[in-house]
Design a protein around this motif. Structure first.
Motif, PDB file in Angstrom:
ATOM      1  N   SER A   1       0.826  -1.202   0.000  1.00 15.59           N
ATOM      2  CA  SER A   1       0.000   0.000   0.000  1.00 15.59           C
ATOM      3  C   SER A   1       0.863   1.255   0.000  1.00 15.59           C
ATOM      4  CB  SER A   1      -0.967  -0.009   1.181  1.00 15.59           C
ATOM      5  OG  SER A   1      -0.291   0.321   2.367  1.00 15.59           O
ATOM      6  N   PHE A   2       1.987   1.164   0.696  1.00 13.75           N
ATOM      7  CA  PHE A   2       2.932   2.284   0.616  1.00 13.75           C
ATOM      8  C   PHE A   2       3.436   2.437  -0.825  1.00 13.75           C
ATOM      9  CE2 PHE A   2       3.823   4.214   4.619  1.00 13.75           C
ATOM     10  CZ  PHE A   2       3.424   3.290   5.565  1.00 13.75           C
ATOM     11  N   ASP A   3       3.618   1.292  -1.409  1.00 14.06           N
ATOM     12  CA  ASP A   3       4.099   1.276  -2.775  1.00 14.06           C
ATOM     13  C   ASP A   3       3.095   1.970  -3.695  1.00 14.06           C
ATOM     14  OD1 ASP A   3       5.842   0.666  -4.730  1.00 14.06           O
ATOM     15  OD2 ASP A   3       5.086  -1.348  -5.077  1.00 14.06           O
ATOM     16  N   GLN A   4       1.827   1.676  -3.473  1.00 14.22           N
ATOM     17  CA  GLN A   4       0.798   2.295  -4.300  1.00 14.22           C
ATOM     18  C   GLN A   4       0.829   3.810  -4.146  1.00 14.22           C
ATOM     19  OE1 GLN A   4      -0.880   1.126  -6.577  1.00 14.22           O
ATOM     20  NE2 GLN A   4      -0.634  -1.070  -6.262  1.00 14.22           N
ATOM     21  N   ARG A   5       1.051   4.228  -2.938  1.00 14.45           N
ATOM     22  CA  ARG A   5       1.102   5.656  -2.683  1.00 14.45           C
ATOM     23  C   ARG A   5       2.280   6.261  -3.440  1.00 14.45           C
ATOM     24  NH1 ARG A   5       4.016   8.462   1.015  1.00 14.45           N
ATOM     25  NH2 ARG A   5       3.330  10.594   1.346  1.00 14.45           N
ATOM     26  N   MET A   6       3.376   5.536  -3.374  1.00 14.38           N
ATOM     27  CA  MET A   6       4.572   5.998  -4.055  1.00 14.38           C
ATOM     28  C   MET A   6       4.328   6.090  -5.552  1.00 14.38           C
ATOM     29  SD  MET A   6       7.117   6.433  -2.006  1.00 14.38           S
ATOM     30  CE  MET A   6       7.413   5.025  -0.970  1.00 14.38           C
ATOM     31  N   LYS A   7       3.615   5.099  -6.057  1.00 10.36           N
ATOM     32  CA  LYS A   7       3.331   5.093  -7.493  1.00 10.36           C
ATOM     33  C   LYS A   7       2.473   6.295  -7.854  1.00 10.36           C
ATOM     34  CE  LYS A   7       3.696   0.230  -8.679  1.00 10.36           C
ATOM     35  NZ  LYS A   7       2.937  -1.018  -8.509  1.00 10.36           N
ATOM     36  N   ALA A   8       1.490   6.550  -7.015  1.00  5.21           N
ATOM     37  CA  ALA A   8       0.612   7.693  -7.267  1.00  5.21           C
ATOM     38  C   ALA A   8       1.435   8.970  -7.275  1.00  5.21           C
ATOM     39  CB  ALA A   8      -0.473   7.776  -6.200  1.00  5.21           C
ATOM     40  N   TRP A   9       2.374   9.014  -6.354  1.00  5.60           N
ATOM     41  CA  TRP A   9       3.237  10.193  -6.287  1.00  5.60           C
ATOM     42  C   TRP A   9       4.050  10.321  -7.568  1.00  5.60           C
ATOM     43  CZ3 TRP A   9       8.555  11.101  -6.181  1.00  5.60           C
ATOM     44  CH2 TRP A   9       8.929  12.368  -5.732  1.00  5.60           C
ATOM     45  N   GLN A  10       4.579   9.174  -7.958  1.00  8.27           N
ATOM     46  CA  GLN A  10       5.414   9.153  -9.147  1.00  8.27           C
ATOM     47  C   GLN A  10       4.632   9.641 -10.366  1.00  8.27           C
ATOM     48  OE1 GLN A  10       8.624   8.183  -8.679  1.00  8.27           O
ATOM     49  NE2 GLN A  10       8.990   8.985 -10.718  1.00  8.27           N
ATOM     50  N   ARG A  11       3.413   9.174 -10.448  1.00  6.57           N
ATOM     51  CA  ARG A  11       2.589   9.537 -11.579  1.00  6.57           C
ATOM     52  C   ARG A  11       2.339  11.042 -11.591  1.00  6.57           C
ATOM     53  NH1 ARG A  11      -3.042   6.653 -12.276  1.00  6.57           N
ATOM     54  NH2 ARG A  11      -3.124   7.601 -10.234  1.00  6.57           N
ATOM     55  N   TRP A  12       2.083  11.533 -10.418  1.00  8.75           N
ATOM     56  CA  TRP A  12       1.844  12.962 -10.269  1.00  8.75           C
ATOM     57  C   TRP A  12       3.081  13.740 -10.708  1.00  8.75           C
ATOM     58  CZ3 TRP A  12       2.354  15.596  -4.931  1.00  8.75           C
ATOM     59  CH2 TRP A  12       2.105  16.964  -5.049  1.00  8.75           C
ATOM     60  N   GLN A  13       4.221  13.303 -10.227  1.00  4.95           N
ATOM     61  CA  GLN A  13       5.456  13.996 -10.566  1.00  4.95           C
ATOM     62  C   GLN A  13       5.718  13.939 -12.060  1.00  4.95           C
ATOM     63  OE1 GLN A  13       7.253  15.773  -8.281  1.00  4.95           O
ATOM     64  NE2 GLN A  13       5.489  15.237  -7.027  1.00  4.95           N
ATOM     65  N   ASP A  14       5.482  12.765 -12.622  1.00  5.13           N
ATOM     66  CA  ASP A  14       5.694  12.615 -14.059  1.00  5.13           C
ATOM     67  C   ASP A  14       4.805  13.572 -14.827  1.00  5.13           C
ATOM     68  OD1 ASP A  14       7.529  10.740 -13.524  1.00  5.13           O
ATOM     69  OD2 ASP A  14       6.271   9.011 -14.030  1.00  5.13           O
ATOM     70  N   ALA A  15       3.568  13.640 -14.377  1.00  7.38           N
ATOM     71  CA  ALA A  15       2.625  14.531 -15.056  1.00  7.38           C
ATOM     72  C   ALA A  15       3.086  15.970 -14.943  1.00  7.38           C
ATOM     73  CB  ALA A  15       1.233  14.377 -14.460  1.00  7.38           C
ATOM     74  N   GLN A  16       3.621  16.296 -13.794  1.00  6.36           N
ATOM     75  CA  GLN A  16       4.107  17.664 -13.612  1.00  6.36           C
ATOM     76  C   GLN A  16       5.256  17.979 -14.551  1.00  6.36           C
ATOM     77  OE1 GLN A  16       5.089  18.663  -9.677  1.00  6.36           O
ATOM     78  NE2 GLN A  16       2.976  19.067  -9.096  1.00  6.36           N
ATOM     79  N   ASN A  17       6.127  17.003 -14.643  1.00  6.08           N
ATOM     80  CA  ASN A  17       7.255  17.197 -15.551  1.00  6.08           C
ATOM     81  C   ASN A  17       6.777  17.379 -16.984  1.00  6.08           C
ATOM     82  OD1 ASN A  17       9.004  16.994 -13.473  1.00  6.08           O
ATOM     83  ND2 ASN A  17       9.392  14.803 -13.750  1.00  6.08           N
ATOM     84  N   MET A  18       5.803  16.551 -17.308  1.00  7.26           N
ATOM     85  CA  MET A  18       5.250  16.623 -18.654  1.00  7.26           C
ATOM     86  C   MET A  18       4.631  17.985 -18.885  1.00  7.26           C
ATOM     87  SD  MET A  18       5.012  15.077 -21.407  1.00  7.26           S
ATOM     88  CE  MET A  18       5.019  13.296 -21.490  1.00  7.26           C
ATOM     89  N   LEU A  19       3.891  18.430 -17.917  1.00 10.40           N
ATOM     90  CA  LEU A  19       3.242  19.737 -18.024  1.00 10.40           C
ATOM     91  C   LEU A  19       4.286  20.820 -18.223  1.00 10.40           C
ATOM     92  CD1 LEU A  19       0.757  21.519 -17.848  1.00 10.40           C
ATOM     93  CD2 LEU A  19       1.003  21.513 -15.366  1.00 10.40           C
ATOM     94  N   GLN A  20       5.334  20.698 -17.489  1.00 16.38           N
ATOM     95  CA  GLN A  20       6.417  21.662 -17.590  1.00 16.38           C
ATOM     96  C   GLN A  20       6.954  21.698 -19.023  1.00 16.38           C
ATOM     97  OE1 GLN A  20       6.940  23.468 -14.927  1.00 16.38           O
ATOM     98  NE2 GLN A  20       8.226  24.783 -16.203  1.00 16.38           N
ATOM     99  N   LYS A  21       7.136  20.503 -19.534  1.00 14.09           N
ATOM    100  CA  LYS A  21       7.645  20.402 -20.898  1.00 14.09           C
ATOM    101  C   LYS A  21       6.681  21.062 -21.872  1.00 14.09           C
ATOM    102  CE  LYS A  21      10.329  16.238 -20.478  1.00 14.09           C
ATOM    103  NZ  LYS A  21      10.117  14.778 -20.527  1.00 14.09           N
TER     104      LYS A  21
END
Lengths: 783, 369
Positions: free
Chosen positions: A670-690
């Protein structure tokens, strides 16, 4: 361009300042709960760090010149509208509405904690309220509309989880995006809301330069929206309470702040847009939309509160949400009737079914419930918004404990078939007073793979959201082969019994989990006679399962390095969990050796008994011979005793520890899932930045054709970022609560097992005393 | 042999002979032997090594002046304790190597001395008096010979063990002795296994209890705190289990274990005595055969030899019969004592443990969520 946007956003000189502020509140609430209260007076600074990338837009306006932010702000609503975010939008309108809702809440709860929590909120919201003139009000009021739209969407996202969520969401997301005009109003409650919301920002972004074009749609759009936004509160407070619950108090309390704040816009905008744009949907709106809008309001503060300080406020929260969830049903049915939407009824119907199961139990809560029921429709949203739902269920769980309403036992393991196709079937008996089941007692036969299948289904649905899904016992090819071969020896009997007990504990954990109990698959598993055969459970067999967990842990540790943890709690908890995992493994090894020694002692005692018997046989002295024979019998009994004790050690401790080692795997997952959600969010942010960079380049290169596409993409990614961030917050909240629940369960479980163990220990000790007491006269009789 | 004074009776009280402790001196152990003077007050304190004990045993063996001394069942002297010995050697000592500080071994030595001193024929030996009272350690040169004697006995033991006895009494006794020796030996070994396992369990519980303490986390969180409390309590429970095993093992060792060990060694001693008698029987038969076949010239000498052998055999048989009777009642009493003591101690431990368990149980039930 900037000029244009500012003019479109007609009302605000202030709102620009205003909006970011509530927005921050929302962000902080979810991200960084503790801070918000501590630094409520200084929210701007705090907000910077936690949601820095996400809220570039919002922070910018603050620091930069006033003209720039306008566009930014406008782009923000766009993302809100399209991605149906919760907290951001919710908290924004909250400046107006939150006050309304928080006030009754305080009344309801009468809890100092919640009072305290709502107090600062009121403060914060007061600020904008006072600052805001009637003009900004319009702005603020506009947002409720977005709430309205976001509410159902969120609902869709969370509740049906995997199944229904994607479709409607996409619908909602896409529709507004494609539809540009202000026409949708005539449509349905939900859709129009989002449509309208979507529109104003959209023109802004797309054609920021075209002042006039934007101007018209915007104002058009805005009016209906305002109308909608306006309407819900008044509707809600006037109609719903009296209708459904005939409880004057909530309406009063709620009404007061409401009117005080909204006074002007209320009357003005209310009648005007209604007449213009909402002629048809009007009646529909009153009943259906209003609740929804209101719902989101309620949900907003609730989730905020929860995030701020889950441990403390937790229970109080639960109380408020439960009733609301429970009472939804009645309201829901109404809403459903009104809804002409296609997806909605389905989803709501489901929600209704599920929630209604709880309702009888919450009868005693009716009184309290009546008040939150003002926000009754909310649960559609609230219940689905993950935060409130577990809370609700937590409350239910307490009751389960109290009343012991569900009792599951697994008995009669039975071999079915022959040879390698043989399998063990277990009788799963359920005794319950829960109305969600068709009858009070029922029995089904299940085989091991069915249990694994159940786990897979639950895992697919719930693990993603951060739930700790109890894992079933591992497949054991060795043990099962022995059983299949049909050797009726001790070890295979022990294996079957061990597995039976493990399955029983597994199932009990599942039904004890308030959210999982609500899952239709669980019910089906317990009730349905002809269970379709589970497939693909092979993957979960023994080593494979462990591997899976290990893999999850590996990737988890890898991600830990990358993740810049914003919440110390998770960091500490994860470390705790990992340390605990190690300790439990160590304990398990020790208990295993203890069990081994016990077994050895049993064997040795048996050996001693035999040789004593032989000694007695060859003894000439009759009395001594007799005594020795007696002793041999005593030792035989002790052998039995030691064996039982070994089994008790093994069942009470070894199995318990094994269970918890498995469970800790799920916790880590479950911690892992949270981490994944975080990762996805961060990735999206990076993408948005791009994408933003691309846009800037295009702007610079003056390529208007591609610019449009870039802007579309930005909108899309902004929406995703908000969405993912929300997902992350939601998963975080779930994980946090699940872990707390897990710890509570663990303590209770261990205590229960230890008491059981001690009882068995005491019993065997007393048995031992009896044996010795019986033997003593024999020894003394030797002459 | 040496300064044997057959008539001299012991100047110490038999009941008071104690072997109080084993003092480690380099690679050897020195045992402190204490006994009270019969005349007036005062105690003899002497320090003896295992070699001294062996010398004493040898002296007792070789009292050739006493008729029928070979018929005596000599109290068995525990085998030499070895420090830093490999486990295999220690295993031969069985129970005597267990227990802390060789206390069990001291008890065994003590029993040995008491048995010797209580023995009507052996207690008259001057060597015993010397052993118990003289502050100077007695001579040790004989030890080697003693060992040699026993070795040579073992050499042709195989041949004579199965020799048919002329006396049914002794034949039955020999048969019985053979089974009992085997049975008591195996019972002792089994019992050693039990005790060893109990000790292992105690150790395992100790580890478990310690590890549980490591689960305790210093945190304010109420749930975590509750779990920590449970761990601490459980650790206490496991510690109680550990102590229970320790005292059960100790009880087993000090009562039944020691009793079985002594029984098994006494059976061995009886076996040896019976064997010595059998040897005498063989000697006598050889002598009578020789006397029958002897040429007239040697007839007289052979007859004389035969008569001497006959006389000695009768002596030995006479003493042996007494000894066997005495031994039978002694060992029954010994086993009875061991059993009763064992039973009582185990009962006590079981009751204590039971009380502790119920206290733990109570504590757990009262433990809040």
């Amino acid at each position: 361009m900037k000029m244009a946007t500012s003019s479109e956003r007609s009302p605000p000189p202030f709102p620009e300042d205003l909006e970011p502020e509530p927005d921050e509140v929302g962000d902080q609430d979810s991200d960084d709960g503790e801070d918000i209260f501590l630094g409520a007076d200084n929210p701007l600074e705090i907000k910077m760090d936690p949601s820095l990338p996400a809220n570039d837009i919002t922070t910018k306006p603050l620091s930069e010149a006033s003209s720039a932010p306008v566009m930014d702000i406008l782009s923000e609503p766009a993302s809100e509208a399209s991605s149906a975010p919760m907290e951001d939008i919710l908290s924004e309108p909250a400046s107006a509405n939150l006050e309304v809702t928080s006030a009754p809440m305080v009344d309801l709860l009468m809890e100092p904690a919640s009072e305290a929590s709502s107090a600062p909120m009121v403060d914060i919201f007061m600020e904008p309220a006072s600052e805001a003139s009637s003009a900004p009000m319009v702005d603020l009021l506009m947002e409720p509309a977005s709430e309205a739209s976001s509410a159902p969407m969120v609902d869709l996202l969370m509740e049906p989880a995997s199944e229904a969520s994607s479709a409607p969401m996409v619908d909602l997301l896409m529709e507004p995006a494609s539809e540009a005009s202000s026409a949708p109003m005539v449509d349905l409650l939900m859709e129009p809301a989002s449509d309208d919301l979507k529109e104003p920002p959209k023109p802004d972004i797309i054609d920021p330069l075209a002042d006039i074009i934007n101007d018209t749609p915007l104002s058009e759009v805005k009016t209906p929206v305002v109308a909608m936004a306006q309407e819900p509160p008044s509707d809600l407070f006037n109609d719903e309470p009296s209708d459904l619950f005939a409880e004057p108090r909530p309406s009063n309390t709620a009404k007061q702040p409401q009117t005080s704040i909204f006074e002007e816009p209320d009357e003005d905008l209310f009648s005007e847009p209604l007449g213009e744009a909402l002629k048809k949907p009007q009646n529909v709106f009153k009943e259906a939309f209003a609740p929804v809008a209101k719902a989101s309001n309620v949900c907003g503060p609730l989730s905020d509160n929860y995030n701020e300080d889950p441990t403390d406020i937790f229970t109080e929260e639960a109380i408020t949400t439960v009733p609301s969830a429970v009472n939804t049903i009645s309201v829901n049915s109404k809403t459903n009737g009104v809804h002409s939407d296609e997806e909605e009824p389905d989803i709501f119907a489901e929600a209704t079914v599920e929630l209604s199961l709880d309702s009888p139990r919450n009868d005693r809560k009716k009184k309290e419930a009546a008040k939150p029921s003002v926000s009754a429709p909310a649960p559609l949203v609230a219940a689905s918004a993950s935060n409130p739902q577990p809370k609700t269920l937590e409350e239910l769980e307490e009751e389960v404990e109290d009343k012991f309403e569900l009792n599951i036992s697994i008995t009669n393991p039975e071999k079915v078939g022959d040879g390698m196709n043989a399998y063990m079937a277990y009788k799963v008996s359920t005794q319950t007073t829960l109305p969600m089941f068709r009858s009070k007692t029922f029995t089904v036969r299940r085989r091991f793979s069915d249990f694994l299948g159940l786990y897979e289904k639950l895992s697919d649905k719930h693990a993603l959201n951060g739930y700790i899904v109890p894992p079933p016992p591992e497949k054991s090819i060795m043990g099962m082969t022995k059983v299949k071969v049909g050797k009726e020896d001790n070890s295979s009997a022990e294996f079957v019994e061990r597995r039976r007990a493990a399955l029983e504990r597994y199932l009990q954990r599942v039904v004890f989990h308030p959210s999982l109990l609500q899952d239709p698959d669980v019910r089906e598993f317990l009730e349905r006679d002809d269970m379709p055969r589970a497939h693909n459970t092979q993957a979960l067999s023994g080593a494979g399962f462990l591997k899976m967990i290990n893999r999850a842990t590996d990737s988890l540790s890898k991600m830990t390095i990358k993740m810049n943890e914003s919440d110390v709690w998770f960091e500490e908890k994860l470390q705790e969990v990992e340390a605990e995992d190690q300790q439990l493994r160590k304990l398990h090894i020790m208990v295993d050796s203890l069990v081994g020694h016990r077994k050895e002692l049993s064997v040795n005692t048996g050996g001693f008994a035999k040789s004593v018997a032989m000694l007695g046989n060859s003894e000439d002295n009759t009395a001594l011979s007799r005594a020795l024979s007696q002793l041999a019998e005593v030792e035989d009994k002790m052998e039995q005793l030691h064996q039982e004790q070994a089994a008790s050690d093994s069942f009470c401790f070894a199995e318990l520890l094994a269970d918890y080692i498995r469970l800790l795997g799920s916790v880590r997952a479950s911690f892992d899932q949270r981490m994944k959600a975080w990762q996805r969010w961060q990735d999206a942010q990076n993408m948005l930045q791009k994408k933003r960079e691309t846009e800037a380049k295009l702007l610079w290169a003056n390529k208007p054709d591609k610019l449009q596409q870039a802007k579309d993409e930005i909108t899309e990614w902004e929406a995703k970022v908000t969405q993912y961030e929300r997902d992350f917050d939601r998963v975080s909240a779930t994980v946090r609560k699940e872990v707390l629940r897990f710890e509570k369960e663990k303590a209770r479980d261990f205590k229960k097992q230890i008491v059981k163990y001690l009882e068995s220990l005491l019993q065997s000790q007393q048995q031992l005393i009896k044996y010795w007491e019986a033997f003593l006269p024999e020894a003394k009789a030797i002459a | 042999m040496m300064e044997e004074a057959r008539e001299g009776s012991l100047s110490v009280s038999v009941q008071t002979i104690r072997v109080t402790e084993a003092v480690r001196d380099g690679d050897a152990l020195t045992f402190v032997v204490i006994s009270q003077k019969l005349s007036g007050s005062g105690e003899y304190h002497v320090a003896r090594t295992h070699e001294d004990f062996e010398w004493l045993q040898q002296c007792l063996f070789s009292q050739e002046v006493v008729p029928g001394i070979l018929g005596v069942i000599f109290p068995p002297l525990p085998a030499k304790p070895q420090l830093n010995a490999p486990t295999k050697v220690l295993k031969q000592l069985g129970f005597l190597a267990m227990g802390e500080d060789w206390r069990t071994y001291c008890r065994a030595l003590e029993t040995y001395l008491q048995q010797v001193a209580a023995h009507t024929m052996l207690s008259k030996n001057k060597c015993l008096e010397n052993f118990l009272t003289s502050s100077e350690p007695p001579g040790r040169q004989r030890v080697r010979k003693g060992i040699f004697n026993r070795l040579s006995q073992a050499m042709d033991g195989m041949r004579r063990e199965g020799h048919k006895d002329v006396d049914d009494f002794f034949q039955t006794e020999r048969d019985n002795n053979l089974t009992l020796t085997g049975c008591s030996k195996s019972a002792t070994e089994r019992f050693i296994d039990v005790v060893l396992t109990e000790q292992k369990l105690a150790v395992a519980c100790g580890h478990f209890s310690t590890s549980l303490h490591l689960c305790v986390e210093q945190e304010e969180d109420s749930t975590v705190l509750a779990f920590s409390k449970i761990c601490v309590k459980l650790s206490e429970v496991i510690d109680s289990i550990k102590r229970n095993f320790e005292s059960v093992a100790e009880n087993n060792l000090s009562t039944m274990g020691l009793g079985l060990d002594l029984e098994s060694r006494y059976q061995e001693a009886e076996k040896e005595m019976l064997y010595r008698r059998t040897c005498k029987l063989v000697e006598l038969e050889t002598a009578s055969r020789n006397a029958e076949r002897a040429k007239p010239v040697k007839k007289a000498a052979m007859d004389e030899l035969k008569v001497a052998a006959e006389k000695e055999f009768d002596h030995v048989s006479g003493v042996a019969k007494q000894e066997i009777a005495r031994f039978h009642s002694a060992r029954v009493e010994l086993l009875r004592q061991a059993l009763i003591l064992w039973c009582e101690k185990q009962l006590e431990t079981a009751r204590d443990t039971s009380t502790r368990y119920s206290q733990h149980l109570q504590a757990f039930k009262e433990l809040g969520e």
